[in-house]
Write an enzyme that holds these catalytic residues in place. Structure first.
Site, PDB file in Angstrom:
ATOM      1  CB  ALA A   1      -0.874  -0.032   1.244  1.00 21.92           C
TER       2      ALA A   1
ATOM      3  CD  GLU B   1       1.759  -5.542   5.662  1.00 19.26           C
ATOM      4  OE1 GLU B   1       2.549  -6.465   6.005  1.00 19.26           O
ATOM      5  OE2 GLU B   1       0.975  -5.649   4.702  1.00 19.26           O
TER       6      GLU B   1
HETATM    7  N1  CAA Z   1       4.594   3.182  -0.737  1.00 18.99           N
HETATM    8  C1  CAA Z   1       5.003   4.321  -1.316  1.00 18.99           C
HETATM    9  N2  CAA Z   1       6.142   4.441  -1.996  1.00 18.99           N
HETATM   10  C2  CAA Z   1       6.918   3.354  -2.103  1.00 18.99           C
HETATM   11  C3  CAA Z   1       6.575   2.122  -1.530  1.00 18.99           C
HETATM   12  C4  CAA Z   1       5.344   2.053  -0.824  1.00 18.99           C
HETATM   13  N3  CAA Z   1       4.898   0.922  -0.285  1.00 18.99           N
HETATM   14  N4  CAA Z   1       7.558   1.230  -1.787  1.00 18.99           N
HETATM   15  C5  CAA Z   1       8.476   1.870  -2.527  1.00 18.99           C
HETATM   16  N5  CAA Z   1       8.099   3.161  -2.710  1.00 18.99           N
HETATM   17  C6  CAA Z   1       8.811   4.214  -3.420  1.00 18.99           C
HETATM   18  C7  CAA Z   1       9.998   4.721  -2.612  1.00 18.99           C
HETATM   19  O1  CAA Z   1       9.558   5.677  -1.662  1.00 18.99           O
HETATM   20  C8  CAA Z   1      10.860   5.303  -3.693  1.00 18.99           C
HETATM   21  O2  CAA Z   1      10.329   6.551  -4.050  1.00 18.99           O
HETATM   22  P1  CAA Z   1      11.310   7.860  -4.156  1.00 18.99           P
HETATM   23  O3  CAA Z   1      12.236   7.490  -5.282  1.00 18.99           O
HETATM   24  O4  CAA Z   1      10.353   8.954  -4.483  1.00 18.99           O
HETATM   25  O5  CAA Z   1      11.978   7.965  -2.852  1.00 18.99           O
HETATM   26  C9  CAA Z   1      10.627   4.352  -4.878  1.00 18.99           C
HETATM   27  O6  CAA Z   1       9.403   3.687  -4.598  1.00 18.99           O
HETATM   28  C10 CAA Z   1      11.719   3.316  -5.011  1.00 18.99           C
HETATM   29  O7  CAA Z   1      11.839   2.647  -3.778  1.00 18.99           O
HETATM   30  P2  CAA Z   1      13.242   2.428  -3.039  1.00 18.99           P
HETATM   31  O8  CAA Z   1      14.178   3.546  -3.362  1.00 18.99           O
HETATM   32  O9  CAA Z   1      12.955   2.158  -1.603  1.00 18.99           O
HETATM   33  O10 CAA Z   1      13.737   1.113  -3.804  1.00 18.99           O
HETATM   34  P3  CAA Z   1      14.722  -0.008  -3.245  1.00 18.99           P
HETATM   35  O11 CAA Z   1      15.026  -0.877  -4.415  1.00 18.99           O
HETATM   36  O12 CAA Z   1      15.846   0.582  -2.486  1.00 18.99           O
HETATM   37  O13 CAA Z   1      13.847  -0.841  -2.164  1.00 18.99           O
HETATM   38  C11 CAA Z   1      11.877  -1.998  -1.378  1.00 18.99           C
HETATM   39  C12 CAA Z   1      12.748  -1.595  -2.595  1.00 18.99           C
HETATM   40  C13 CAA Z   1      12.609  -2.998  -0.499  1.00 18.99           C
HETATM   41  C14 CAA Z   1      10.617  -2.647  -1.935  1.00 18.99           C
HETATM   42  C15 CAA Z   1      11.526  -0.740  -0.549  1.00 18.99           C
HETATM   43  O14 CAA Z   1      11.006   0.264  -1.432  1.00 18.99           O
HETATM   44  C16 CAA Z   1      10.498  -0.971   0.516  1.00 18.99           C
HETATM   45  O15 CAA Z   1      10.802  -1.508   1.563  1.00 18.99           O
HETATM   46  N6  CAA Z   1       9.243  -0.534   0.271  1.00 18.99           N
HETATM   47  C17 CAA Z   1       8.181  -0.595   1.250  1.00 18.99           C
HETATM   48  C18 CAA Z   1       7.662  -2.018   1.434  1.00 18.99           C
HETATM   49  C19 CAA Z   1       6.587  -2.059   2.480  1.00 18.99           C
HETATM   50  O16 CAA Z   1       6.781  -1.745   3.644  1.00 18.99           O
HETATM   51  N7  CAA Z   1       5.356  -2.460   2.082  1.00 18.99           N
HETATM   52  C20 CAA Z   1       4.221  -2.519   2.953  1.00 18.99           C
HETATM   53  C21 CAA Z   1       3.403  -1.248   2.834  1.00 18.99           C
HETATM   54  S1  CAA Z   1       2.096  -1.144   4.011  1.00 18.99           S
HETATM   55  C22 CAA Z   1       0.890  -2.153   3.419  1.00 18.99           C
HETATM   56  O17 CAA Z   1       0.993  -2.705   2.352  1.00 18.99           O
HETATM   57  C23 CAA Z   1      -0.313  -2.299   4.318  1.00 18.99           C
HETATM   58  C24 CAA Z   1      -1.280  -3.314   3.871  1.00 18.99           C
HETATM   59  O18 CAA Z   1      -1.175  -4.489   4.108  1.00 18.99           O
HETATM   60  C25 CAA Z   1      -2.486  -2.925   3.163  1.00 18.99           C
END
Ligand code: CAA
Length: 258
Positions: free
Chosen positions: A65, A132
């Site tokens: 999300a 999460e």
């Molecule tokens: N929401 C918003 N933006 C996100 C995102 C997310 N879930 N995941 C990645 N992005 C964005 C980053 O902010 C970044 O944007 P900017 O360039 O503007 O900073 C872009 O995507 C690229 O991401 P990274 O630079 O972080 O890429 P990476 O290759 O270094 O890492 C990753 C990849 C490990 C997937 C890392 O992005 C990450 O950990 N993302 C979040 C994963 C996460 O926590 N997901 C759960 C979300 S909560 C949820 O889903 C609740 C539910 O159950 C409904």
């Protein structure tokens, strides 16, 4: 119809829905989720579609999300809008089969979206996770329930509590995905599977989906009764007559969803 966050192509009875927010690793914001609901509804109502594929990019199916969109929301915002409820219902209400073709990250809501589809074909680079916990929340689109049913309590607890990712090989071993293929073959394999499904009677594939999904909702005895009654009911269809006649006449069946 043109979408801001999706690319949809329909060809040979298969709707391919590609999540398309490359700058945010296909994070599921409200626009994407409502467009996905619309696209699924449209595909379900379209007689030229018999199977749906949802996919992302090579790097990410969906990284969850959208954290930016959610970060400042209050409990009241989330509760009063029943955040994710309508979108999650729209996926589950889709009656045609949906294949998730997953490459790269399928995290949080991305993993939950893949699990809400009917089966998952993963590329060798796929990574599944429910991280999460690192954000101070729990999964919100069914992760604690579906992952536990799919891979068992121990692995589900491990993933939800530590936030670790599961690679494609472990996901296949654990029953989360149906097959793993090289990255370059992901869409070809997903399309092949979808084409196989699209050859069948659409009426029967919907019945299969209802019966298999019933196994998560009811007791074994009730589920088996539901299946048997569906089996009986399908003898009222032209497609059953055609399917069995084609077998006996040693030819390919021509199903008409009747
Ligand atoms: N929401 C918003 N933006 C996100 C995102 C997310 N879930 N995941 C990645 N992005 C964005 C980053 O902010 C970044 O944007 P900017 O360039 O503007 O900073 C872009 O995507 C690229 O991401 P990274 O630079 O972080 O890429 P990476 O290759 O270094 O890492 C990753 C990849 C490990 C997937 C890392 O992005 C990450 O950990 N993302 C979040 C994963 C996460 O926590 N997901 C759960 C979300 S909560 C949820 O889903 C609740 C539910 O159950 C409904």
């Amino acid at each position: 119809m043109a979408y801001e966050t999706l690319i949809v192509e329909i060809e040979d009875y298969v709707a391919l829905i590609r999540l398309n927010r490359p700058d945010a690793l296909n994070a599921l914001n409200s626009t994407l989720l409502s467009e996905l609901s619309e696209a699924l509804k449209a595909a379900d109502a379209d007689n030229s579609v018999r199977c749906i594929i949802i996919t992302g990019s090579e790097k990410a199916f969906a990284a969850g999300a959208d954290i930016k969109e959610m970060s400042e929301k209050s409990f009241v915002d989330m509760f009063m809008s029943d955040f994710f409820a309508a979108e999650s219902d729209a996926i589950v209400r889709t009656r045609k089969p949906i294949i998730a073709a997953v490459s790269g990250y399928a995290l949080g809501g991305g993993c939950e979206l893949a699990m809400a589809c009917d089966f998952i074909i993963a590329s060798e680079t796929a990574k599944f996770g429910q991280p999460e916990i690192n954000l101070g929340v729990v999964a919100g689109i069914g992760g604690t329930q579906r992952l536990t049913r799919f891979v068992g309590k121990s692995k589900s607890m491990d993933m939800h509590l530590t936030g670790r990712f599961m690679d494609a090989a472990e996901a296949e071993r654990s029953g989360l995905v149906s097959r793993v293929v090289p990255v370059k073959d992901l869409l070809t394999e997903a399309r092949k599977a979808a084409a196989k499904i699209a050859e069948k009677s659409g009426l029967t594939t919907m019945a299969v989906k209802e019966a298999v999904n019933r196994s998560y909702e009811t007791t074994l005895r009730e589920g088996i009764l539901f299946e048997r009654r569906l089996f009986h009911a399908l003898f009222a269809t032209e497609d059953q007559k055609e399917g069995m006649a084609a077998f006996l006449e040693k030819r390919q069946p021509q199903f008409r969803d009747r």
